[in-house]
Enzyme design. Structure first.
Site, PDB file in Angstrom:
ATOM      1  N   LYS A 138     -14.488  75.488  38.866  1.00 18.72           N
ATOM      2  CA  LYS A 138     -13.862  76.822  38.506  1.00 18.72           C
ATOM      3  C   LYS A 138     -14.479  77.836  39.112  1.00 18.72           C
ATOM      4  O   LYS A 138     -15.419  77.840  39.919  1.00 18.72           O
ATOM      5  CB  LYS A 138     -13.881  77.220  36.937  1.00 18.72           C
ATOM      6  CG  LYS A 138     -13.389  75.919  36.121  1.00 18.72           C
ATOM      7  CD  LYS A 138     -12.059  75.820  35.959  1.00 18.72           C
ATOM      8  CE  LYS A 138     -11.553  74.650  35.190  1.00 18.72           C
ATOM      9  NZ  LYS A 138     -10.034  74.225  35.242  1.00 18.72           N
ATOM     10  N   SER A 173      -5.671  73.345  38.697  1.00 21.66           N
ATOM     11  CA  SER A 173      -6.223  74.663  38.088  1.00 21.66           C
ATOM     12  C   SER A 173      -6.810  75.492  39.018  1.00 21.66           C
ATOM     13  O   SER A 173      -6.942  76.614  38.506  1.00 21.66           O
ATOM     14  CB  SER A 173      -7.093  73.816  37.058  1.00 21.66           C
ATOM     15  OG  SER A 173      -8.244  73.602  37.638  1.00 21.66           O
TER      16      SER A 173
END
Length: 217
Positions: free
Chosen positions: A116, A71
């Protein structure tokens, strides 16, 4: 000459056999078993101290995390090991562009933390429009994305104006918006909304594995 003072502690020349034996101040050498036990105790103390220091460092300063998914590609790839600095956000605010580890907001069982990138801060307007992120109406430059990467809405975000190809909202106080660098493959704020700053564990600042990929994040 009869008035000469006596000399203290003079050692006799004659009669050496009558001298008292000199004792070893350290005593006899310890038995082999006793010495081995002493060495083992010393090493145990060293190991306990080292373990305690490692636990303190992990709890308050730095910790190594393994990247389990793609990701965050191309910045981080599967099986990268990254060092996360935990103390920084106790001294200053979260900054845009930081790659952060935070508590998993219920995104799948068995996953304690997610990683993230911060793209929007509290009080700012966050918008996804025309395949790009806009902050306070201005398109955000994101050089860390792969060429041609588009940012599209994934799910209705609570508190935002959600449309088919766009999302608009104000970032609540005490929160940040986080997105993965691989926008097509990331489950991020487009699914679970803003992240509470208090849930941020720390900032990833260095890759230490594999050896050919060591460097900053």
């Amino acid at each position: 000459m009869d008035d000469a003072a006596p000399v203290d502690d003079a050692a006799p020349v004659d009669g050496a056999d009558d001298a008292a034996p000199v004792e070893d101040p350290d005593g006899p050498p310890p038995a082999p078993g006793r010495r081995a036990l002493s060495v083992a105790v010393e090493w145990l103390v060293v190991l306990v101290c080292a373990l305690g220091l490692a636990l303190l460092l992990k709890a308050f300063l730095v910790e190594v995390f393994i990247i389990p998914s793609g990701s965050m590609e191309p910045t981080l790839v599967v099986d990268n090991r990254v060092v996360v600095y935990k103390l920084g956000y106790r001294l200053h605010d979260v900054n845009r562009g930081d790659v952060v580890v935070f508590d998993n907001p219920g995104q799948g069982p068995g996953i304690d933390d997610l990683i993230k990138r911060v793209v929007a801060l509290e009080g700012e307007t966050f918008e996804i429009r025309a395949g790009s992120v806009h902050i306070d109406g201005t398109r955000l430059e994101e050089p860390y994305l792969q060429a041609g990467e588009s940012t599209l809405p994934k799910a209705p975000i609570p508190g935002c104006v959600n449309e088919a190809a766009s999302t608009y909202c104000e970032v609540p106080e005490g929160t940040v918006i986080v997105l993965g660098d691989s926008r097509e493959d990331s489950r991020d704020s487009r699914f679970f909304g803003p992240v509470d700053v208090d849930d941020v564990v720390g900032r990833a600042f260095m890759k230490i594995w594999p050896p050919n990929d060591i460097g900053g994040v």
